[in-house]
Design a protein around this motif. Sequence first.
Motif, short mmCIF file in Angstrom:
data_model
loop_
_atom_site.label_atom_id
_atom_site.label_comp_id
_atom_site.label_asym_id
_atom_site.label_seq_id
_atom_site.Cartn_x
_atom_site.Cartn_y
_atom_site.Cartn_z
N ALA A 54 23.09 -1.21 -4.18
CA ALA A 54 22.99 -1.32 -5.63
C ALA A 54 21.57 -1.64 -6.05
CB ALA A 54 23.95 -2.39 -6.15
N MET A 55 20.89 -2.51 -5.28
CA MET A 55 19.50 -2.86 -5.59
C MET A 55 18.60 -1.63 -5.48
SD MET A 55 16.96 -5.41 -3.51
CE MET A 55 17.04 -4.38 -2.07
N LEU A 56 18.77 -0.85 -4.43
CA LEU A 56 17.92 0.33 -4.23
C LEU A 56 18.24 1.44 -5.23
CD1 LEU A 56 17.72 0.49 -0.35
CD2 LEU A 56 16.02 -0.38 -1.96
N SER A 57 19.47 1.49 -5.71
CA SER A 57 19.81 2.53 -6.68
C SER A 57 19.19 2.25 -8.05
CB SER A 57 21.32 2.68 -6.80
OG SER A 57 21.88 1.53 -7.40
N THR A 58 18.91 0.97 -8.34
CA THR A 58 18.29 0.63 -9.63
C THR A 58 16.78 0.55 -9.54
OG1 THR A 58 18.49 -1.75 -9.20
CG2 THR A 58 20.33 -0.68 -10.34
N ALA A 60 13.02 1.45 -9.81
CA ALA A 60 12.30 2.31 -10.74
C ALA A 60 10.80 2.13 -10.53
CB ALA A 60 12.67 1.97 -12.18
N THR A 61 10.03 3.07 -11.03
CA THR A 61 8.57 2.95 -10.90
C THR A 61 8.10 1.77 -11.74
OG1 THR A 61 8.25 4.50 -12.71
CG2 THR A 61 8.23 5.42 -10.50
N GLY A 62 7.12 1.07 -11.22
CA GLY A 62 6.59 -0.12 -11.89
C GLY A 62 7.22 -1.41 -11.43
N ASP A 63 8.29 -1.33 -10.64
CA ASP A 63 8.94 -2.54 -10.13
C ASP A 63 8.10 -3.17 -9.03
OD1 ASP A 63 11.05 -2.13 -11.83
OD2 ASP A 63 12.40 -1.33 -10.30
N CYS A 64 8.11 -4.48 -8.98
CA CYS A 64 7.44 -5.22 -7.91
C CYS A 64 8.45 -5.38 -6.77
CB CYS A 64 6.98 -6.58 -8.41
SG CYS A 64 6.10 -7.54 -7.16
N VAL A 65 8.04 -5.01 -5.56
CA VAL A 65 8.95 -5.06 -4.42
C VAL A 65 8.36 -5.91 -3.31
CG1 VAL A 65 10.00 -2.83 -4.91
CG2 VAL A 65 8.03 -2.92 -3.42
N LEU A 66 9.23 -6.47 -2.51
CA LEU A 66 8.86 -7.18 -1.29
C LEU A 66 9.39 -6.36 -0.13
CD1 LEU A 66 7.80 -9.73 0.20
CD2 LEU A 66 10.11 -10.63 0.01
N THR A 67 8.51 -5.97 0.77
CA THR A 67 8.92 -5.16 1.91
C THR A 67 9.46 -6.06 3.02
OG1 THR A 67 6.74 -5.21 2.93
CG2 THR A 67 7.18 -3.43 1.37
N THR A 68 10.10 -5.45 4.00
CA THR A 68 10.64 -6.22 5.12
C THR A 68 9.54 -6.82 5.97
OG1 THR A 68 10.79 -4.18 6.40
CG2 THR A 68 12.78 -4.90 5.26
N VAL A 85 4.33 2.87 -2.43
CA VAL A 85 4.08 1.52 -2.91
C VAL A 85 2.58 1.26 -2.89
CG1 VAL A 85 4.57 -0.93 -2.54
CG2 VAL A 85 6.30 0.77 -2.00
N GLU A 86 2.08 0.65 -3.97
CA GLU A 86 0.67 0.30 -4.08
C GLU A 86 0.52 -1.19 -3.79
OE1 GLU A 86 -2.14 1.78 -7.36
OE2 GLU A 86 -1.42 -0.17 -8.05
N PHE A 87 -0.35 -1.51 -2.86
CA PHE A 87 -0.55 -2.90 -2.46
C PHE A 87 -1.88 -3.42 -2.96
CE2 PHE A 87 2.29 -1.09 0.73
CZ PHE A 87 3.33 -2.00 0.69
N GLY A 88 -1.90 -4.61 -3.49
CA GLY A 88 -3.15 -5.26 -3.90
C GLY A 88 -3.76 -4.63 -5.15
N ASN A 89 -5.00 -5.02 -5.43
CA ASN A 89 -5.71 -4.52 -6.61
C ASN A 89 -6.39 -3.19 -6.35
OD1 ASN A 89 -4.97 -6.77 -8.05
ND2 ASN A 89 -6.76 -7.94 -7.40
N ASN A 90 -6.54 -2.81 -5.11
CA ASN A 90 -7.20 -1.57 -4.76
C ASN A 90 -6.25 -0.40 -5.04
OD1 ASN A 90 -8.69 0.48 -3.70
ND2 ASN A 90 -8.85 -0.38 -1.64
N GLU A 98 10.00 4.11 3.62
CA GLU A 98 11.41 4.37 3.36
C GLU A 98 11.96 3.32 2.41
OE1 GLU A 98 13.83 4.84 6.78
OE2 GLU A 98 12.49 6.28 7.70
N LYS A 99 12.99 3.70 1.68
CA LYS A 99 13.63 2.75 0.75
C LYS A 99 14.26 1.59 1.51
CE LYS A 99 14.85 5.53 -3.26
NZ LYS A 99 15.97 6.06 -4.06
N THR A 100 14.70 1.84 2.72
CA THR A 100 15.35 0.79 3.49
C THR A 100 14.39 -0.32 3.90
OG1 THR A 100 15.04 2.07 5.51
CG2 THR A 100 17.14 2.32 4.37
N ALA A 101 13.07 -0.09 3.76
CA ALA A 101 12.08 -1.11 4.11
C ALA A 101 11.86 -2.09 2.97
CB ALA A 101 10.76 -0.45 4.49
N ILE A 102 12.58 -1.94 1.88
CA ILE A 102 12.45 -2.85 0.74
C ILE A 102 13.54 -3.90 0.83
CG2 ILE A 102 12.59 -3.03 -1.77
CD1 ILE A 102 11.44 -0.19 -1.88
N SER A 103 13.13 -5.17 0.78
CA SER A 103 14.11 -6.23 0.92
C SER A 103 14.42 -6.92 -0.40
CB SER A 103 13.63 -7.28 1.92
OG SER A 103 12.45 -7.89 1.46
N ARG A 104 13.52 -6.86 -1.39
CA ARG A 104 13.77 -7.50 -2.68
C ARG A 104 13.04 -6.74 -3.77
NH1 ARG A 104 12.38 -13.62 -2.81
NH2 ARG A 104 10.30 -12.78 -2.93
#
Length: 111
Positions: A54-58, A60-68, A85-90, A98-104
């Motif tokens: 359910a979390m991965l289905s919602t 969207a672009t612009g969301d802040c994510v925490l990877t595994t 995914v864009e990391f940091g200010n650079n 992969e989507k499965t690498a997103i934990s939050r």
Amino acid sequence: MSILLSADAAAGAAGTAGGTTGTIFIILVYVAIFGGMWFLLMRPQKKEQKRVAAMLSTLATGDCVLTTSGFYGIVIDINDDMVIVEFGNNKNCRIPMEKTAISRVEKAGEA
């Protein structure tokens, strides 16, 4: 003599009934153990899988994510099973994963 035979027959019938009762009891114990394992192990795992789906289905672009792996980033693009995914200010640090690498997921409007 017939009294002794009928007493032996009754004892044999009681022994057979006791064996059947013991077998039923063992089957009930196995069913109880399986039911306990289901509620303690399998059911919570399925609930967690539904929550992650359910979390991965919602997502969207612009969301802040925490990877595994422990990195925070912003979702730039979403494909079927891949996310960029864009990391940091650079702005050049964009990594496809992969989507499965997103934990939050934290939504863009929430803080």
